[in-house]
Write a protein that holds these residues in place. Sequence first.
Motif, mmCIF file in Angstrom:
data_model
loop_
_atom_site.group_PDB
_atom_site.id
_atom_site.type_symbol
_atom_site.label_atom_id
_atom_site.label_comp_id
_atom_site.label_asym_id
_atom_site.label_seq_id
_atom_site.Cartn_x
_atom_site.Cartn_y
_atom_site.Cartn_z
ATOM 1 N N THR A 111 0.834 -1.203 0.000
ATOM 2 C CA THR A 111 0.000 0.000 0.000
ATOM 3 C C THR A 111 0.869 1.254 0.000
ATOM 4 O OG1 THR A 111 -1.716 -1.199 1.186
ATOM 5 C CG2 THR A 111 -1.857 1.199 1.225
ATOM 6 N N ALA A 112 1.918 1.250 0.825
ATOM 7 C CA ALA A 112 2.826 2.406 0.883
ATOM 8 C C ALA A 112 3.513 2.618 -0.457
ATOM 9 C CB ALA A 112 3.860 2.205 1.990
ATOM 10 N N ALA A 113 3.915 1.530 -1.114
ATOM 11 C CA ALA A 113 4.573 1.632 -2.420
ATOM 12 C C ALA A 113 3.607 2.176 -3.468
ATOM 13 C CB ALA A 113 5.113 0.273 -2.850
ATOM 14 N N MET A 114 2.350 1.782 -3.380
ATOM 15 C CA MET A 114 1.346 2.287 -4.327
ATOM 16 C C MET A 114 1.165 3.793 -4.140
ATOM 17 S SD MET A 114 -1.380 -0.847 -4.015
ATOM 18 C CE MET A 114 -2.717 -0.021 -4.819
ATOM 19 N N ARG A 115 1.115 4.214 -2.887
ATOM 20 C CA ARG A 115 0.923 5.643 -2.608
ATOM 21 C C ARG A 115 2.120 6.479 -3.048
ATOM 22 N NH1 ARG A 115 -1.776 4.382 3.001
ATOM 23 N NH2 ARG A 115 -3.932 4.279 2.305
ATOM 24 N N SER A 116 3.313 5.906 -2.918
ATOM 25 C CA SER A 116 4.517 6.664 -3.274
ATOM 26 C C SER A 116 4.824 6.587 -4.769
ATOM 27 C CB SER A 116 5.716 6.160 -2.467
ATOM 28 O OG SER A 116 6.102 4.872 -2.908
ATOM 29 N N GLY A 117 4.137 5.709 -5.485
ATOM 30 C CA GLY A 117 4.363 5.592 -6.927
ATOM 31 C C GLY A 117 5.560 4.731 -7.292
ATOM 32 N N ASP A 118 6.038 3.905 -6.357
ATOM 33 C CA ASP A 118 7.191 3.029 -6.598
ATOM 34 C C ASP A 118 6.685 1.723 -7.226
ATOM 35 O OD1 ASP A 118 9.424 1.390 -6.533
ATOM 36 O OD2 ASP A 118 10.047 2.015 -4.519
ATOM 37 N N ALA A 119 6.652 1.703 -8.551
ATOM 38 C CA ALA A 119 6.069 0.576 -9.280
ATOM 39 C C ALA A 119 6.842 -0.725 -9.065
ATOM 40 C CB ALA A 119 5.990 0.888 -10.763
ATOM 41 N N LEU A 120 8.163 -0.671 -9.082
ATOM 42 C CA LEU A 120 8.957 -1.887 -8.908
ATOM 43 C C LEU A 120 8.673 -2.500 -7.540
ATOM 44 C CD1 LEU A 120 11.146 -3.895 -9.832
ATOM 45 C CD2 LEU A 120 12.823 -2.383 -8.765
ATOM 46 N N ARG A 121 8.745 -1.687 -6.495
ATOM 47 C CA ARG A 121 8.503 -2.174 -5.133
ATOM 48 C C ARG A 121 7.085 -2.734 -5.012
ATOM 49 N NH1 ARG A 121 10.943 -1.874 -0.340
ATOM 50 N NH2 ARG A 121 9.669 -1.812 1.530
ATOM 51 N N ARG A 122 6.103 -2.022 -5.559
ATOM 52 C CA ARG A 122 4.713 -2.476 -5.519
ATOM 53 C C ARG A 122 4.581 -3.849 -6.171
ATOM 54 N NH1 ARG A 122 1.757 0.494 -9.734
ATOM 55 N NH2 ARG A 122 2.731 -1.163 -10.929
ATOM 56 N N ASP A 123 5.159 -3.994 -7.351
ATOM 57 C CA ASP A 123 5.037 -5.252 -8.088
ATOM 58 C C ASP A 123 5.731 -6.409 -7.377
ATOM 59 O OD1 ASP A 123 3.597 -3.806 -9.930
ATOM 60 O OD2 ASP A 123 5.227 -3.709 -11.410
ATOM 61 N N VAL A 124 6.908 -6.155 -6.829
ATOM 62 C CA VAL A 124 7.651 -7.213 -6.127
ATOM 63 C C VAL A 124 6.879 -7.651 -4.884
ATOM 64 C CG1 VAL A 124 9.759 -7.718 -4.820
ATOM 65 C CG2 VAL A 124 9.904 -6.528 -7.006
ATOM 66 N N LEU A 125 6.347 -6.692 -4.150
ATOM 67 C CA LEU A 125 5.615 -7.029 -2.928
ATOM 68 C C LEU A 125 4.294 -7.741 -3.248
ATOM 69 C CD1 LEU A 125 6.328 -3.832 -0.821
ATOM 70 C CD2 LEU A 125 7.419 -6.072 -0.666
ATOM 71 N N ARG A 126 3.644 -7.349 -4.320
ATOM 72 C CA ARG A 126 2.427 -8.058 -4.738
ATOM 73 C C ARG A 126 2.763 -9.505 -5.099
ATOM 74 N NH1 ARG A 126 -0.756 -3.822 -8.679
ATOM 75 N NH2 ARG A 126 -1.918 -2.762 -7.043
ATOM 76 N N MET A 127 3.856 -9.675 -5.832
ATOM 77 C CA MET A 127 4.277 -11.024 -6.217
ATOM 78 C C MET A 127 4.564 -11.858 -4.970
ATOM 79 S SD MET A 127 7.193 -13.020 -6.188
ATOM 80 C CE MET A 127 8.143 -11.667 -5.581
ATOM 81 N N ALA A 128 5.235 -11.281 -3.980
ATOM 82 C CA ALA A 128 5.556 -12.011 -2.752
ATOM 83 C C ALA A 128 4.275 -12.386 -2.014
ATOM 84 C CB ALA A 128 6.472 -11.172 -1.869
ATOM 85 N N SER A 129 3.335 -11.455 -1.933
ATOM 86 C CA SER A 129 2.045 -11.739 -1.280
ATOM 87 C C SER A 129 1.318 -12.865 -2.006
ATOM 88 C CB SER A 129 1.169 -10.489 -1.262
ATOM 89 O OG SER A 129 1.719 -9.505 -0.436
#
Length: 160
Positions: free
Chosen positions: A12-30
């Motif tokens: 959620t924090a990565a989505m809010r900050s616009g960090d696409a790589l971090r968002r995608d990696v964390l979604r994949m891990a989840s």
Amino acid sequence: MTLKERLQAETTAAMRSGDALRRDVLRMASNAVYMVEKRAGAPIGVDEELQVLSREVKTRRESVDAYRAAGRNDLADKEQAEIGILSEFLPQALTEAEIEALIGQAMAATGASSARDLGKVMGWLAPRTRGRADGKVVAGLVAKALASADLAAHDGSGGH
């Protein structure tokens, strides 16, 4: 806060900050954790969650090696960045000295004295190093330690 909750909060924090790589990696891990839970038919524990993340890191390390060998440093760098993100959720990595100390304990506990005992030592070490050290590195250090022990045993016994 469980590991799953941390992953969700960081996504959620990565989505809010616009960090696409971090968002995608964390979604994949989840998603990877979710898939293991789905197969098990029940929520998994912290150890299993860490195993899932460790497996994801291992896969990326292998990809980095393959990409570097193929001259694709751009892709290797991306995988390396993903490893960095996933590593934030794993326990602190063991140093080589800490691994060697554990190997000494493992050899004493299992009575290992030659290269034939590699499996016994690795079996003792696996739960203690999981998620905290690369298995290939540990296996290499164990093989080296067992070879040294084997040489010492043969040198001191008058040459079997």
